[in-house]
Design a protein around this motif. Structure first.
Motif, PDB file in Angstrom:
ATOM      1  N   SER A  99      -3.388 -24.250 -50.833  1.00 57.17           N
ATOM      2  CA  SER A  99      -3.729 -23.163 -49.914  1.00 57.17           C
ATOM      3  C   SER A  99      -2.496 -22.307 -49.661  1.00 57.17           C
ATOM      4  O   SER A  99      -1.365 -22.703 -49.982  1.00 57.17           O
ATOM      5  CB  SER A  99      -4.237 -23.736 -48.590  1.00 57.17           C
ATOM      6  OG  SER A  99      -5.407 -24.493 -48.790  1.00 57.17           O
ATOM      7  N   GLU A 154      -6.179 -13.528 -53.643  1.00 57.17           N
ATOM      8  CA  GLU A 154      -7.278 -14.323 -53.065  1.00 57.17           C
ATOM      9  C   GLU A 154      -8.625 -13.847 -53.601  1.00 57.17           C
ATOM     10  O   GLU A 154      -9.514 -14.653 -53.903  1.00 57.17           O
ATOM     11  CB  GLU A 154      -7.239 -14.250 -51.540  1.00 57.17           C
ATOM     12  CG  GLU A 154      -8.277 -15.120 -50.834  1.00 57.17           C
ATOM     13  CD  GLU A 154      -8.026 -16.616 -51.000  1.00 57.17           C
ATOM     14  OE1 GLU A 154      -8.967 -17.384 -50.708  1.00 57.17           O
ATOM     15  OE2 GLU A 154      -6.921 -17.010 -51.410  1.00 57.17           O
ATOM     16  N   ASP A 209     -18.543 -16.109 -50.806  1.00 51.78           N
ATOM     17  CA  ASP A 209     -18.133 -16.085 -49.403  1.00 51.78           C
ATOM     18  C   ASP A 209     -16.664 -15.646 -49.318  1.00 51.78           C
ATOM     19  O   ASP A 209     -15.786 -16.254 -49.927  1.00 51.78           O
ATOM     20  CB  ASP A 209     -18.293 -17.482 -48.813  1.00 51.78           C
ATOM     21  CG  ASP A 209     -18.070 -17.510 -47.301  1.00 51.78           C
ATOM     22  OD1 ASP A 209     -17.367 -16.614 -46.795  1.00 51.78           O
ATOM     23  OD2 ASP A 209     -18.592 -18.419 -46.630  1.00 51.78           O
ATOM     24  N   ASN A 248     -14.863 -15.412 -46.472  1.00 58.24           N
ATOM     25  CA  ASN A 248     -14.303 -15.782 -45.171  1.00 58.24           C
ATOM     26  C   ASN A 248     -12.831 -16.158 -45.270  1.00 58.24           C
ATOM     27  O   ASN A 248     -12.072 -15.979 -44.315  1.00 58.24           O
ATOM     28  CB  ASN A 248     -15.085 -16.962 -44.570  1.00 58.24           C
ATOM     29  CG  ASN A 248     -16.420 -16.524 -43.991  1.00 58.24           C
ATOM     30  OD1 ASN A 248     -16.616 -15.347 -43.695  1.00 58.24           O
ATOM     31  ND2 ASN A 248     -17.356 -17.453 -43.858  1.00 58.24           N
ATOM     32  N   SER A 249     -12.426 -16.678 -46.430  1.00 60.15           N
ATOM     33  CA  SER A 249     -11.025 -17.076 -46.573  1.00 60.15           C
ATOM     34  C   SER A 249     -10.110 -15.859 -46.473  1.00 60.15           C
ATOM     35  O   SER A 249      -9.002 -15.949 -45.927  1.00 60.15           O
ATOM     36  CB  SER A 249     -10.796 -17.794 -47.913  1.00 60.15           C
ATOM     37  OG  SER A 249     -11.026 -16.914 -49.004  1.00 60.15           O
ATOM     38  N   THR A 281     -10.683 -13.132 -44.696  1.00 59.41           N
ATOM     39  CA  THR A 281     -10.627 -12.805 -43.264  1.00 59.41           C
ATOM     40  C   THR A 281      -9.672 -13.743 -42.540  1.00 59.41           C
ATOM     41  O   THR A 281      -8.851 -13.312 -41.723  1.00 59.41           O
ATOM     42  CB  THR A 281     -12.031 -12.897 -42.642  1.00 59.41           C
ATOM     43  OG1 THR A 281     -12.918 -12.039 -43.355  1.00 59.41           O
ATOM     44  CG2 THR A 281     -11.993 -12.498 -41.172  1.00 59.41           C
ATOM     45  N   HIS A 282      -9.784 -15.039 -42.857  1.00 60.21           N
ATOM     46  CA  HIS A 282      -8.925 -16.044 -42.210  1.00 60.21           C
ATOM     47  C   HIS A 282      -7.444 -15.776 -42.488  1.00 60.21           C
ATOM     48  O   HIS A 282      -6.626 -15.730 -41.564  1.00 60.21           O
ATOM     49  CB  HIS A 282      -9.303 -17.444 -42.700  1.00 60.21           C
ATOM     50  CG  HIS A 282      -8.295 -18.493 -42.366  1.00 60.21           C
ATOM     51  ND1 HIS A 282      -8.095 -18.945 -41.069  1.00 60.21           N
ATOM     52  CD2 HIS A 282      -7.382 -19.168 -43.147  1.00 60.21           C
ATOM     53  CE1 HIS A 282      -7.130 -19.857 -41.054  1.00 60.21           C
ATOM     54  NE2 HIS A 282      -6.685 -20.010 -42.302  1.00 60.21           N
ATOM     55  N   TYR A 283      -7.110 -15.581 -43.762  1.00 60.96           N
ATOM     56  CA  TYR A 283      -5.694 -15.395 -44.112  1.00 60.96           C
ATOM     57  C   TYR A 283      -5.154 -14.049 -43.621  1.00 60.96           C
ATOM     58  O   TYR A 283      -3.967 -13.931 -43.325  1.00 60.96           O
ATOM     59  CB  TYR A 283      -5.500 -15.541 -45.619  1.00 60.96           C
ATOM     60  CG  TYR A 283      -5.599 -16.979 -46.090  1.00 60.96           C
ATOM     61  CD1 TYR A 283      -4.750 -17.958 -45.577  1.00 60.96           C
ATOM     62  CD2 TYR A 283      -6.547 -17.357 -47.030  1.00 60.96           C
ATOM     63  CE1 TYR A 283      -4.846 -19.274 -45.995  1.00 60.96           C
ATOM     64  CE2 TYR A 283      -6.639 -18.676 -47.462  1.00 60.96           C
ATOM     65  CZ  TYR A 283      -5.788 -19.632 -46.938  1.00 60.96           C
ATOM     66  OH  TYR A 283      -5.883 -20.943 -47.342  1.00 60.96           O
ATOM     67  N   GLN A 327      -6.000 -12.776 -40.752  1.00 68.11           N
ATOM     68  CA  GLN A 327      -5.694 -13.049 -39.341  1.00 68.11           C
ATOM     69  C   GLN A 327      -4.373 -13.801 -39.213  1.00 68.11           C
ATOM     70  O   GLN A 327      -3.547 -13.496 -38.350  1.00 68.11           O
ATOM     71  CB  GLN A 327      -6.830 -13.858 -38.709  1.00 68.11           C
ATOM     72  CG  GLN A 327      -8.120 -13.061 -38.528  1.00 68.11           C
ATOM     73  CD  GLN A 327      -9.274 -13.926 -38.052  1.00 68.11           C
ATOM     74  OE1 GLN A 327      -9.244 -15.159 -38.138  1.00 68.11           O
ATOM     75  NE2 GLN A 327     -10.329 -13.281 -37.551  1.00 68.11           N
ATOM     76  N   VAL A 328      -4.174 -14.769 -40.103  1.00 67.97           N
ATOM     77  CA  VAL A 328      -2.914 -15.523 -40.099  1.00 67.97           C
ATOM     78  C   VAL A 328      -1.742 -14.588 -40.403  1.00 67.97           C
ATOM     79  O   VAL A 328      -0.701 -14.641 -39.737  1.00 67.97           O
ATOM     80  CB  VAL A 328      -2.963 -16.670 -41.133  1.00 67.97           C
ATOM     81  CG1 VAL A 328      -1.591 -17.358 -41.231  1.00 67.97           C
ATOM     82  CG2 VAL A 328      -4.035 -17.683 -40.751  1.00 67.97           C
ATOM     83  N   GLN A 370      -0.572 -12.390 -37.595  1.00 68.87           N
ATOM     84  CA  GLN A 370       0.108 -13.107 -36.511  1.00 68.87           C
ATOM     85  C   GLN A 370       1.532 -13.528 -36.884  1.00 68.87           C
ATOM     86  O   GLN A 370       2.255 -14.086 -36.051  1.00 68.87           O
ATOM     87  CB  GLN A 370      -0.710 -14.347 -36.130  1.00 68.87           C
ATOM     88  CG  GLN A 370      -2.030 -13.992 -35.448  1.00 68.87           C
ATOM     89  CD  GLN A 370      -2.952 -15.187 -35.287  1.00 68.87           C
ATOM     90  OE1 GLN A 370      -2.591 -16.316 -35.622  1.00 68.87           O
ATOM     91  NE2 GLN A 370      -4.151 -14.941 -34.774  1.00 68.87           N
TER      92      GLN A 370
END
Length: 399
Positions: free
Chosen positions: A296, A314, A325, A327-328, A330-332, A334-335, A338
């Motif tokens: 990951s 990705e 999907d 979603n990964s 979107t997740h990364y 967001q990470v 931050q």
């Protein structure tokens, strides 16, 4: 009529008021009829380049030997080309001689495909002597006149035909396709840069998979840099959903499917005369893609890759694995958002600070220590604050 035609109508009127004919021509008229977005317009006129320059006060000679003058008018620029006929072509790509003429139909007759041989006047009326509107309605790509003649004049038109399959989702008319297959060897006379420009557009089109299949069917691929004898590897691309990939991701996927050794990847891309910046970006995408197959995303990899590169990597990872999907991503994202810093220049410490704090001259130790600080900030071990960083370093040095 719509923009940008409306803004250019005064240019046509000015040419007409001086006693000349003037029309919108080429791809902008075709795209207007297809209800596609139009970025700029091309204008053809019976006025010679010298006559155009007398009519407009601000002009630039950008291709005057071929009849084209850039006109600056009311804050905008327009390429205005004199009606012309072309003598015998040389090198299968350019005419030996260009003659300026006063006849629109004869000018349209020299163009590549019927859909591109339509003119439109200032009132929106069409001049279509080669039934380009019928070609557009039937969604076919057909040459003006004999396909053999058009392809022998400029062999790149064969790649343009396939590129239009990708961009417009049209089919190539049977006689045109047969001539393309018969004359495909003429592509060896075409400069790599011209092939690359067409291939870039092909990779970006909505129907790119169909176009790539045609590249194989017609044997065009044998005359493209690094693709000869690679039919089976090119076919691997057809196993994936290509529609949502951008041009850079398509290049990366092609290189991935070709399965080159590391050094050969760059040689392949350089062979296409791709700009060095784009080559570096494609290589980075492939580098992080290979890492993604193993693990990951780490915080530091997201940071070093940067948003555009890690998103592309990705996306390719998902496409190659058949994962719809997203979603990964979107997740990364967001990470990534931050992360305390997005690049080294945002660090609240410099090499000069380190040399001052430790009372030492520069050397490899500065780079190593900056790297250590950078990793600690990304990992959240310390805040990106000069005072806190110094205290952390002194504590580490003391220990």
């Amino acid at each position: 009529m719509i923009e940008p035609f409306l803004a250019a109508v005064p240019v046509l009127k000015k040419l007409e008021s001086a006693g000349f004919e003037a029309y919108f021509v080429g791809g902008s008229v075709r795209d207007f009829l297809l209800n596609k977005e139009i970025n700029d317009v091309d204008i053809a006129t019976s006025a010679t380049p010298d006559e155009v320059k007398k009519i407009f006060s601000k002009t630039v000679d950008i291709g005057i030997e071929h009849g084209t003058v850039l006109v600056l008018f009311q804050g905008l620029s327009y390429e205005i080309t004199t009606f012309r006929s072309e003598a015998e072509y040389e090198d299968f790509r350019r005419p030996k001689e260009v003659s300026f003429i006063r006849n629109l139909t004869e000018d349209l007759q020299r163009r590549d495909f019927t859909m591109n041989a339509i003119a439109m006047d200032k009132d929106g009326s069409l001049v279509d002597p080669f039934n380009g509107q019928i070609s557009i309605k039937n969604e076919v790509i057909e040459t003006v006149g004999k396909a053999v003649d058009r392809f022998q004049e400029d062999a790149l038109r064969m790649m343009r035909a396939v590129r239009f399959v990708s961009q417009l989702s049209f089919k190539i008319e049977e006689k045109t396709l047969n001539a393309l297959k018969d004359l495909v060897h003429l592509l060896e006379n075409i400069a790599v840069e011209r092939k690359q420009a067409e291939f870039d557009k092909l990779l970006s089109g909505d129907d790119r998979k169909q176009a790539l299949e045609l590249i194989l069917e017609t044997n065009i691929y044998s005359y493209l840099p690094g693709l000869s004898n690679q039919e089976d590897k090119i076919k691997l691309m057809f196993d994936y959903k290509l529609e949502k990939l951008n041009k850079r991701e398509m290049w990366a996927l092609l290189v991935y499917c070709l399965n080159f050794e590391k050094k050969d990847k760059e040689e392949f891309l350089r062979g296409w005369r791709i700009p060095l910046k784009e080559i570096r970006e494609i290589q980075l995408i492939l580098h992080y893609l290979n890492q993604r197959f193993e693990t990951s995303w780490s915080l530091y990899d997201l940071y070093t890759a940067g948003k555009e590169i890690f998103v592309s990597s990705e996306i390719l990872y998902l496409v190659i694995n058949g994962i719809e999907d997203q979603n990964s991503i979107t997740h990364y994202l967001q990470v990534y958002e931050q992360l305390p810093i997005k690049e080294r220049s945002e660090m609240d410490v410099t090499g000069n600070d380190l040399m001052e704090w430790f009372n030492k001259t520069g050397g490899p130790w500065v780079k190593e220590l900056l790297f250590k600080i950078e990793q600690a900030i990304i990992a959240g071990k310390i805040a990106n604050n000069k005072k806190i960083i110094r205290e952390w370093l002194m504590e580490c040095n003391h220990n």
